[in-house]
Design an enzyme around this catalytic site. Structure first.
Site, short mmCIF file in Angstrom:
data_model
loop_
_atom_site.label_atom_id
_atom_site.label_comp_id
_atom_site.label_asym_id
_atom_site.label_seq_id
_atom_site.Cartn_x
_atom_site.Cartn_y
_atom_site.Cartn_z
N ASN A 1 0.84 -1.21 0.00
CA ASN A 1 0.00 0.00 0.00
C ASN A 1 0.87 1.25 0.00
O ASN A 1 0.53 2.24 -0.67
CB ASN A 1 -0.95 -0.01 1.20
CG ASN A 1 -2.20 -0.83 0.92
OD1 ASN A 1 -3.02 -0.44 0.09
ND2 ASN A 1 -2.31 -1.96 1.59
N MET B 1 1.09 -2.51 12.27
CA MET B 1 0.44 -3.52 13.11
C MET B 1 0.64 -3.27 14.61
O MET B 1 0.73 -4.21 15.40
CB MET B 1 0.93 -4.92 12.70
CG MET B 1 0.65 -5.25 11.24
SD MET B 1 -1.03 -4.86 10.68
CE MET B 1 -1.81 -6.45 10.85
N ARG B 2 0.70 -2.00 15.00
CA ARG B 2 0.74 -1.65 16.42
C ARG B 2 -0.51 -0.86 16.78
O ARG B 2 -0.93 0.01 15.99
CB ARG B 2 1.97 -0.78 16.75
CG ARG B 2 3.30 -1.36 16.39
CD ARG B 2 3.65 -2.59 17.20
NE ARG B 2 3.63 -2.35 18.64
CZ ARG B 2 3.70 -3.32 19.55
NH1 ARG B 2 3.78 -4.58 19.17
NH2 ARG B 2 3.68 -3.03 20.83
N LEU C 1 -2.32 2.07 18.55
CA LEU C 1 -1.89 3.40 18.97
C LEU C 1 -2.69 3.84 20.20
O LEU C 1 -3.87 3.50 20.33
CB LEU C 1 -2.11 4.39 17.82
CG LEU C 1 -1.22 4.11 16.60
CD1 LEU C 1 -1.75 4.85 15.37
CD2 LEU C 1 0.22 4.51 16.88
N ASN D 1 -6.39 5.13 8.00
CA ASN D 1 -5.97 3.73 8.02
C ASN D 1 -6.64 3.00 6.88
O ASN D 1 -7.73 3.37 6.44
CB ASN D 1 -6.41 3.10 9.36
CG ASN D 1 -6.03 1.63 9.46
OD1 ASN D 1 -4.91 1.23 9.15
ND2 ASN D 1 -6.98 0.79 9.88
N HIS E 1 -8.00 -0.89 5.97
CA HIS E 1 -8.32 -2.17 6.60
C HIS E 1 -8.95 -3.08 5.56
O HIS E 1 -9.81 -2.63 4.79
CB HIS E 1 -9.28 -1.94 7.78
CG HIS E 1 -9.61 -3.21 8.50
ND1 HIS E 1 -8.71 -3.82 9.37
CD2 HIS E 1 -10.71 -3.99 8.47
CE1 HIS E 1 -9.27 -4.93 9.84
NE2 HIS E 1 -10.47 -5.05 9.32
N GLU F 1 -10.96 3.52 19.22
CA GLU F 1 -11.39 2.12 19.17
C GLU F 1 -10.87 1.49 17.86
O GLU F 1 -11.00 2.08 16.78
CB GLU F 1 -12.93 2.06 19.20
CG GLU F 1 -13.48 0.68 19.40
CD GLU F 1 -15.00 0.66 19.23
OE1 GLU F 1 -15.52 -0.34 18.73
OE2 GLU F 1 -15.64 1.68 19.57
N ASP G 1 -9.99 -0.09 14.41
CA ASP G 1 -10.67 -0.24 13.13
C ASP G 1 -12.05 0.43 13.12
O ASP G 1 -13.01 -0.09 12.53
CB ASP G 1 -10.79 -1.72 12.74
CG ASP G 1 -9.42 -2.35 12.51
OD1 ASP G 1 -8.52 -1.64 12.06
OD2 ASP G 1 -9.25 -3.54 12.83
N GLU H 1 -7.27 -2.43 -2.55
CA GLU H 1 -6.63 -1.51 -1.60
C GLU H 1 -5.71 -0.54 -2.33
O GLU H 1 -5.66 0.66 -2.03
CB GLU H 1 -5.83 -2.29 -0.55
CG GLU H 1 -6.67 -3.15 0.37
CD GLU H 1 -5.84 -3.80 1.47
OE1 GLU H 1 -4.99 -3.13 2.06
OE2 GLU H 1 -6.05 -5.01 1.72
#
Ligand code: GAR
Length: 221
Positions: free
Chosen positions: A16, A92-93, A95, A109, A111, A145, A147, A176
């Site tokens: 991406n 993949m962390r 926040l 983001n 997803h 929260e 996604d 994507e």
């Protein structure tokens, strides 16, 4: 007109990121990538940034005592580079709420599901397990929260007979790579506004869009 300065956070392969770099390399695209940050020095995406001549930083979460300290370092790097918008691209962390709020409506983001369905890990496997016929992907503003947040662009992909998570993920990934540059372009053009949970896009033409019905009506004769 000045281009929107975007930073991209990655953890892995960075396809991406590549789509965003490619888009930003086209004349008149209204955003530029000014920094790529990875939480892993091994992320192949770092090489993509270097090839494109974009500065990179590795900020390894394991070097920090807690999430707040890690996020503080991320924020400093992004601010130092002059970022006006932050794009999560396979980062993949999780926040902290403090970081997310400090970038409210300036943090997006991607997803691999049609949110709000199938949040979290293994979204494509979740879609298969649920038996949906149409899967897809979402670019959204980030809220604390996971996604969740106002949706900017979504793209659909059919689930085919015999799909496994890998084949479905590959089909969704192709979509994507189209919707992330589109979302960044719309923001860069100043056409995206957020009202509560809902995004409005100025200048959209409904007639320009199509409908995905799957299985297709003519496919079952
Ligand atoms: C992409 O499929 C992206 O949607 C997903 O990770 C992949 C990263 O691929 N992100 C998430 O699942 C976030 N919840 P890439 O590194 O090749 O862009």
């Amino acid at each position: 007109m000045a281009r929107l300065k975007a930073g991209v956070l990655i953890s892995g392969s960075g396809t991406n990121l590549q789509a965003l770099l490619d888009a930003a390399g086209v004349p008149n695209y209204p955003a530029e990538i000014v920094l790529v940050v990875s939480n892993s020095g091994d992320a192949p995406g770092l090489e993509r940034a270097r090839t494109a001549g974009v500065p990179t930083r590795v900020i390894d979460h394991r070097d920090f005592s807690d999430r707040a300290a890690f996020d503080g370092a991320l924020g400093s790097a992004l601010r130092d580079a002059g970022c006006e918008l932050v794009c999560l691209a396979g980062f993949m962390r999780l926040l902290t709420a403090g970081f997310v709020e400090s970038w409210r409506d300036r943090l997006i983001n991607i997803h691999p599901s049609l949110l709000p369905s199938f949040k979290g890990l293994d979204a494509q496997a979740q879609a298969l397990a649920a038996g949906v016929r149409i899967a897809g992907c979402t670019v959204h503003f980030v809220r604390p929260e996971m996604d969740s947040g106002p949706i900017i662009v979504q793209g659909a992909a059919p689930v085919l007979e015999g799909d496994d998570a890998a084949s479905l993920a590959a089909r969704i990934l192709q979509v994507e790579h189209r919707i992330y540059p589109l979302a960044l372009r719309l923001i860069g053009e100043g056409r995206v506004s957020v009202d509560g949970d809902v995004v409005t896009i100025a200048g959209g033409r409904p007639a320009a869009t199509g409908t995905l019905i799957w299985p297709a009506e003519n496919a079952l004769a």
